[in-house]
Scaffold this motif. Structure first.
Motif, PDB file in Angstrom:
ATOM      1  N   LEU A 213       0.727  -1.290  -0.144  1.00 61.30           N
ATOM      2  CA  LEU A 213      -0.059   0.037  -0.174  1.00 61.30           C
ATOM      3  C   LEU A 213       0.858   1.163  -0.414  1.00 61.30           C
ATOM      4  N   ASN A 214       0.419   2.153  -0.780  1.00 60.53           N
ATOM      5  CA  ASN A 214       1.086   3.949  -0.408  1.00 60.53           C
ATOM      6  C   ASN A 214       0.606   4.495   0.255  1.00 60.53           C
ATOM      7  N   VAL A 215       1.524   5.439   1.649  1.00 62.47           N
ATOM      8  CA  VAL A 215       0.455   5.778   2.384  1.00 62.47           C
ATOM      9  C   VAL A 215       1.091   7.251   1.465  1.00 62.47           C
ATOM     10  N   PHE A 216       0.039   8.459   1.172  1.00 58.36           N
ATOM     11  CA  PHE A 216       0.751   9.388   0.978  1.00 58.36           C
ATOM     12  C   PHE A 216       0.508  10.292   2.053  1.00 58.36           C
ATOM     13  N   GLY A 217       2.035  10.447   2.416  1.00 55.67           N
ATOM     14  CA  GLY A 217       1.653  11.395   3.688  1.00 55.67           C
ATOM     15  C   GLY A 217       2.138  11.183   4.504  1.00 55.67           C
ATOM     16  N   ASP A 218       2.981  11.576   5.585  1.00 58.70           N
ATOM     17  CA  ASP A 218       2.875  10.608   7.131  1.00 58.70           C
ATOM     18  C   ASP A 218       2.902  12.322   8.291  1.00 58.70           C
ATOM     19  N   ASP A 219       2.792  13.187   7.579  1.00 64.77           N
ATOM     20  CA  ASP A 219       3.560  14.495   8.298  1.00 64.77           C
ATOM     21  C   ASP A 219       2.190  15.815   8.106  1.00 64.77           C
ATOM     22  N   TYR A 220       1.167  14.832   8.204  1.00 61.72           N
ATOM     23  CA  TYR A 220      -0.376  16.388   7.946  1.00 61.72           C
ATOM     24  C   TYR A 220      -0.266  16.294   9.962  1.00 61.72           C
ATOM     25  N   PRO A 221      -1.074  17.426  10.183  1.00 58.34           N
ATOM     26  CA  PRO A 221      -1.126  17.575  11.713  1.00 58.34           C
ATOM     27  C   PRO A 221      -2.532  16.772  11.751  1.00 58.34           C
ATOM     28  N   THR A 222      -2.365  15.174  11.928  1.00 56.32           N
ATOM     29  CA  THR A 222      -2.862  14.232  12.999  1.00 56.32           C
ATOM     30  C   THR A 222      -2.544  13.279  13.880  1.00 56.32           C
ATOM     31  N   LYS A 223      -3.330  12.459  14.043  1.00 54.22           N
ATOM     32  CA  LYS A 223      -2.120  12.014  15.842  1.00 54.22           C
ATOM     33  C   LYS A 223      -0.965  11.175  15.197  1.00 54.22           C
ATOM     34  N   ASP A 224      -1.108  10.697  13.307  1.00 52.20           N
ATOM     35  CA  ASP A 224       0.089   9.773  13.285  1.00 52.20           C
ATOM     36  C   ASP A 224       0.688  10.694  11.634  1.00 52.20           C
ATOM     37  N   PRO A 283       1.795  -4.851   4.079  1.00 50.75           N
ATOM     38  CA  PRO A 283       2.896  -3.723   4.284  1.00 50.75           C
ATOM     39  C   PRO A 283       2.840  -2.092   3.337  1.00 50.75           C
ATOM     40  N   TYR A 284       3.150  -1.246   3.667  1.00 51.79           N
ATOM     41  CA  TYR A 284       3.042  -0.417   3.350  1.00 51.79           C
ATOM     42  C   TYR A 284       3.786   0.511   2.758  1.00 51.79           C
ATOM     43  N   GLU A 285       4.406   2.228   2.374  1.00 46.31           N
ATOM     44  CA  GLU A 285       5.876   2.595   2.390  1.00 46.31           C
ATOM     45  C   GLU A 285       4.578   3.494   2.105  1.00 46.31           C
ATOM     46  N   ILE A 286       6.132   4.146   2.527  1.00 44.71           N
ATOM     47  CA  ILE A 286       5.113   6.246   2.769  1.00 44.71           C
ATOM     48  C   ILE A 286       5.978   6.818   2.083  1.00 44.71           C
ATOM     49  N   LYS A 287       4.427   7.133   0.625  1.00 43.37           N
ATOM     50  CA  LYS A 287       4.866   8.789  -0.241  1.00 43.37           C
ATOM     51  C   LYS A 287       4.595   9.891  -0.165  1.00 43.37           C
ATOM     52  N   ASN A 288       5.442  10.179  -1.192  1.00 40.18           N
ATOM     53  CA  ASN A 288       5.020  12.143  -0.811  1.00 40.18           C
ATOM     54  C   ASN A 288       3.333  12.519  -0.654  1.00 40.18           C
ATOM     55  N   ARG A 289       3.144  13.531  -0.372  1.00 48.14           N
ATOM     56  CA  ARG A 289       1.334  13.563   0.247  1.00 48.14           C
ATOM     57  C   ARG A 289       1.113  13.873  -1.804  1.00 48.14           C
ATOM     58  N   ARG A 290      -0.324  13.815  -1.594  1.00 45.64           N
ATOM     59  CA  ARG A 290      -0.744  14.240  -3.468  1.00 45.64           C
ATOM     60  C   ARG A 290      -1.020  15.279  -3.328  1.00 45.64           C
ATOM     61  N   PRO A 291      -1.018  15.632  -4.429  1.00 45.88           N
ATOM     62  CA  PRO A 291      -1.747  17.312  -4.735  1.00 45.88           C
ATOM     63  C   PRO A 291      -2.575  17.417  -4.667  1.00 45.88           C
ATOM     64  N   GLY A 292      -3.914  18.335  -3.349  1.00 41.87           N
ATOM     65  CA  GLY A 292      -5.453  18.182  -2.892  1.00 41.87           C
ATOM     66  C   GLY A 292      -5.711  17.805  -2.361  1.00 41.87           C
ATOM     67  N   ASP A 293      -5.258  16.796  -1.141  1.00 42.59           N
ATOM     68  CA  ASP A 293      -5.658  15.667  -0.466  1.00 42.59           C
ATOM     69  C   ASP A 293      -5.173  17.149   0.809  1.00 42.59           C
ATOM     70  N   ILE A 294      -6.551  16.361   1.832  1.00 47.12           N
ATOM     71  CA  ILE A 294      -6.421  16.852   3.117  1.00 47.12           C
ATOM     72  C   ILE A 294      -6.177  16.312   3.752  1.00 47.12           C
ATOM     73  N   ALA A 295      -5.760  17.337   5.037  1.00 43.64           N
ATOM     74  CA  ALA A 295      -5.387  16.570   6.197  1.00 43.64           C
ATOM     75  C   ALA A 295      -6.814  15.533   7.071  1.00 43.64           C
ATOM     76  N   VAL A 296      -7.787  16.127   7.345  1.00 43.56           N
ATOM     77  CA  VAL A 296      -8.924  14.678   8.227  1.00 43.56           C
ATOM     78  C   VAL A 296      -9.920  16.586   7.571  1.00 43.56           C
ATOM     79  N   CYS A 297     -11.209  15.212   7.181  1.00 45.29           N
ATOM     80  CA  CYS A 297     -12.573  15.712   6.731  1.00 45.29           C
ATOM     81  C   CYS A 297     -13.577  14.697   7.639  1.00 45.29           C
ATOM     82  N   TYR A 298     -14.011  14.893   8.199  1.00 46.51           N
ATOM     83  CA  TYR A 298     -15.444  13.842   8.620  1.00 46.51           C
ATOM     84  C   TYR A 298     -16.589  14.535   8.694  1.00 46.51           C
ATOM     85  N   ALA A 299     -17.945  14.203   9.162  1.00 43.27           N
ATOM     86  CA  ALA A 299     -19.144  14.671   9.039  1.00 43.27           C
ATOM     87  C   ALA A 299     -19.580  15.284  10.675  1.00 43.27           C
TER      88      ALA A 299
END
Length: 337
Positions: A213-224, A283-299
């Motif tokens: 799995l490619n995980v796009f970004g691990d430097d957002y202002p979130t818990k992990d 298994p996953y690997e951290i990749k750079n953030r994708r343009p346009g992705d946001i940190a947090v979004c919930y209803a």
């Protein structure tokens, strides 16, 4: 009789199950550009009931009118549309033409045959980058890509339509992140090619189709550090459409409703929950953030609870267990049938 446009797709097939089980007659139109008719045969198998379906494109006005002439349609659940955000950036005219023109032809046909009850499949993408969370329906609307813009434009068309004619009953449902599958394991999400969405990507890694799995970004202002989203079980989402349908039968009006759980999970939390549910390592690997992705979004789903009488019942454990059951029994989705 209820018409479901795009009814052979991931969400549409689950809505058809709920409609049939509640005793409705169902007719589906779908151009099968991103779905297969086997999903509808499995809907019939799950429910023990039959439905009518036709290979028709919303852009084909003549065929659309023939469907309305043949059947006594009471309400329309409108899901048909192209839905890949990345592709919409590459081919915006295709998305605007298909999604908006198709919707206008559908609405004109409904008006011609005096069918004025509509449940519309919108998206949380209409909120763009929200300034705060949770998101309520009165937030500023500001889509950031052609797909989201097409949803927002259709919302505007529906609002203008209601202003022009107060006989319409319209529910605009803004989905957050649908995942999971029917508990039978017979219908689920079956993307063609490399999945765009997180859960099918996770499941394809777990079943051995993709290496990691490619995980796009691990430097957002979130818990992990990974992005947080509101994941909702597709069966709960389907039931939300029935709640909106019940409301539409009560009388005219228009409303927008968030369909989400009100709880956010990070990418890594979802991976961990899936590993626990499936017993498989992802298994996953951290990749750079994708343009346009946001940190947090919930209803904030309170409006749907208060006005539709709907709440999401299933937790992330159910979502992961049902996703795993689906992929384990259908590793190629519907594409081996």
């Amino acid at each position: 009789m209820i018409l479901v446009t795009g009814g052979a797709g991931y969400i549409g097939s689950h809505i058809c199950v709920e409609l049939l089980e509640e005793g409705h007659e169902v007719i589906v139109i779908d151009n099968f550009s991103n779905s297969r008719s086997v999903s509808l045969r499995r809907v019939e198998e799950i429910t023990g009931k039959s439905l009518e379906y036709f290979d028709v494109d919303l852009l084909d006005r003549k065929e659309m009118e023939s469907i309305f002439e043949r059947f006594d349609i009471e309400a329309v659940i409108h899901l048909a549309g192209l839905k890949a955000v990345g592709e919409s950036v590459e081919v915006p005219l295709k998305y605007y033409h298909n999604n908006i023109t198709g919707s206008i032809i559908l609405l004109e046909t409904m008006k011609k045959f005096n069918v004025k009850k509509m449940i519309f499949s919108s998206s949380a993408t209409v909120y763009g980058t929200p300034k705060t969370n949770p998101i309520t329906e009165d937030f500023e609307l500001q889509a950031t890509n052609p797909y989201g813009n097409s949803k927002l434009m259709i919302e505007d068309i529906l609002r203008d339509l209601y202003v022009s004619d107060h006989e319409w009953s319209i529910s605009i449902l803004r989905y957050f992140n649908p995942i999971g599958a029917h508990p039978s394991g017979r219908i689920g999400e079956s993307p063609s090619g490399i999945p765009n969405n997180l859960m099918p990507y996770i499941t394809q890694v777990a079943v051995g189709k993709l290496p990691q799995l490619n995980v796009f970004g691990d430097d957002y202002p979130t818990k992990d550090g990974t992005g947080v989203r509101d994941y909702i079980h597709v069966v709960d989402l389907a039931k939300g459409h029935l709640s909106a349908l019940h409301k539409s039968m009560e009388g005219p009006g228009i409303g927008e409703f968030n369909l989400g759980t009100g709880q956010g999970y990070s990418v890594l939390e979802l991976v961990e929950a899936f590993e626990k549910a499936s017993g498989k390592e992802v298994p996953y690997e951290i990749k750079n953030r994708r343009p346009g992705d946001i940190a947090v979004c919930y209803a904030d789903p309170a409006k749907a609870r208060d006005e539709l009488g709907w709440t999401a019942d299933k937790g992330v454990k159910d979502m992961c267990e049902d996703s795993w059951r689906w992929i384990k029994h259908n590793p190629e989705g519907y594409f081996t049938v």
